[in-house]
Design a protein around this motif. Structure first.
Motif, PDB file in Angstrom:
ATOM      1  N   MET A   1      15.076 -20.835 -27.826  1.00 51.05           N
ATOM      2  CA  MET A   1      15.037 -19.393 -27.979  1.00 51.05           C
ATOM      3  C   MET A   1      14.133 -18.808 -26.888  1.00 51.05           C
ATOM      4  O   MET A   1      12.999 -19.227 -26.723  1.00 51.05           O
ATOM      5  CB  MET A   1      14.496 -19.060 -29.369  1.00 51.05           C
ATOM      6  CG  MET A   1      14.809 -17.665 -29.757  1.00 51.05           C
ATOM      7  SD  MET A   1      14.725 -17.373 -31.525  1.00 51.05           S
ATOM      8  CE  MET A   1      13.025 -17.629 -31.895  1.00 51.05           C
ATOM      9  N   ASN A   2      14.647 -17.840 -26.154  1.00 53.03           N
ATOM     10  CA  ASN A   2      13.903 -17.223 -25.059  1.00 53.03           C
ATOM     11  C   ASN A   2      13.126 -16.023 -25.572  1.00 53.03           C
ATOM     12  O   ASN A   2      13.698 -14.998 -25.895  1.00 53.03           O
ATOM     13  CB  ASN A   2      14.877 -16.812 -23.948  1.00 53.03           C
ATOM     14  CG  ASN A   2      14.154 -16.345 -22.710  1.00 53.03           C
ATOM     15  OD1 ASN A   2      12.936 -16.419 -22.627  1.00 53.03           O
ATOM     16  ND2 ASN A   2      14.912 -15.865 -21.759  1.00 53.03           N
ATOM     17  N   GLU A   3      11.823 -16.163 -25.641  1.00 56.94           N
ATOM     18  CA  GLU A   3      10.959 -15.085 -26.133  1.00 56.94           C
ATOM     19  C   GLU A   3      10.447 -14.270 -24.957  1.00 56.94           C
ATOM     20  O   GLU A   3       9.603 -14.727 -24.201  1.00 56.94           O
ATOM     21  CB  GLU A   3       9.775 -15.682 -26.899  1.00 56.94           C
ATOM     22  CG  GLU A   3      10.161 -16.522 -28.077  1.00 56.94           C
ATOM     23  CD  GLU A   3      10.117 -15.727 -29.360  1.00 56.94           C
ATOM     24  OE1 GLU A   3       9.489 -14.670 -29.397  1.00 56.94           O
ATOM     25  OE2 GLU A   3      10.725 -16.197 -30.330  1.00 56.94           O
ATOM     26  N   THR A   4      10.968 -13.072 -24.792  1.00 55.29           N
ATOM     27  CA  THR A   4      10.473 -12.184 -23.737  1.00 55.29           C
ATOM     28  C   THR A   4       9.576 -11.137 -24.375  1.00 55.29           C
ATOM     29  O   THR A   4       9.841 -10.665 -25.485  1.00 55.29           O
ATOM     30  CB  THR A   4      11.639 -11.500 -22.999  1.00 55.29           C
ATOM     31  OG1 THR A   4      12.407 -10.765 -23.943  1.00 55.29           O
ATOM     32  CG2 THR A   4      12.517 -12.523 -22.307  1.00 55.29           C
ATOM     33  N   PRO A   5       8.506 -10.754 -23.681  1.00 51.31           N
ATOM     34  CA  PRO A   5       7.602  -9.759 -24.263  1.00 51.31           C
ATOM     35  C   PRO A   5       8.264  -8.386 -24.334  1.00 51.31           C
ATOM     36  O   PRO A   5       9.120  -8.031 -23.515  1.00 51.31           O
ATOM     37  CB  PRO A   5       6.416  -9.751 -23.307  1.00 51.31           C
ATOM     38  CG  PRO A   5       6.935 -10.294 -22.034  1.00 51.31           C
ATOM     39  CD  PRO A   5       8.053 -11.225 -22.386  1.00 51.31           C
ATOM     40  N   LEU A   6       7.886  -7.628 -25.338  1.00 52.11           N
ATOM     41  CA  LEU A   6       8.425  -6.287 -25.516  1.00 52.11           C
ATOM     42  C   LEU A   6       7.947  -5.356 -24.410  1.00 52.11           C
ATOM     43  O   LEU A   6       8.701  -4.529 -23.898  1.00 52.11           O
ATOM     44  CB  LEU A   6       8.003  -5.746 -26.876  1.00 52.11           C
ATOM     45  CG  LEU A   6       8.550  -4.387 -27.284  1.00 52.11           C
ATOM     46  CD1 LEU A   6      10.071  -4.436 -27.355  1.00 52.11           C
ATOM     47  CD2 LEU A   6       7.978  -3.973 -28.616  1.00 52.11           C
ATOM     48  N   VAL A   7       6.677  -5.516 -24.011  1.00 51.12           N
ATOM     49  CA  VAL A   7       6.078  -4.694 -22.965  1.00 51.12           C
ATOM     50  C   VAL A   7       5.390  -5.627 -21.984  1.00 51.12           C
ATOM     51  O   VAL A   7       4.714  -6.572 -22.388  1.00 51.12           O
ATOM     52  CB  VAL A   7       5.039  -3.712 -23.569  1.00 51.12           C
ATOM     53  CG1 VAL A   7       4.389  -2.868 -22.495  1.00 51.12           C
ATOM     54  CG2 VAL A   7       5.681  -2.825 -24.615  1.00 51.12           C
ATOM     55  N   SER A   8       5.549  -5.349 -20.688  1.00 50.35           N
ATOM     56  CA  SER A   8       4.910  -6.203 -19.692  1.00 50.35           C
ATOM     57  C   SER A   8       3.393  -5.997 -19.707  1.00 50.35           C
ATOM     58  O   SER A   8       2.889  -4.995 -20.224  1.00 50.35           O
ATOM     59  CB  SER A   8       5.456  -5.888 -18.301  1.00 50.35           C
ATOM     60  OG  SER A   8       5.024  -4.617 -17.875  1.00 50.35           O
TER      61      SER A   8
END
Length: 62
Positions: A1-8
């Motif tokens: 599962m690729n967890e990308t942050p909501l805000v950089s």
């Protein structure tokens, strides 16, 4: 599962600094004039201005 942050991290830093500027401006305006609506409006304007300035200061381009 690729967890990308909501805000950089950069966006979070810009919003944090702008929020601190807005709080400081609102507190100073309220301390001087004892006018809560005026202090709130000044804080909102300060937040918007700080976002623009901090965004340019923390530029990723050289």
């Amino acid at each position: 599962m690729n967890e990308t942050p909501l805000v950089s991290q950069r966006s979070a830093l810009v919003l944090l600094i702008a929020g601190l500027v807005a709080v400081a401006l609102g507190v100073l305006i309220y301390a001087q004039f004892h006018n809560a609506p005026g202090a709130f409006i000044a804080a909102i304007v300060g937040f918007g201005g700080a976002i623009a300035i901090v965004h340019k200061l923390i530029s990723t381009e050289q």
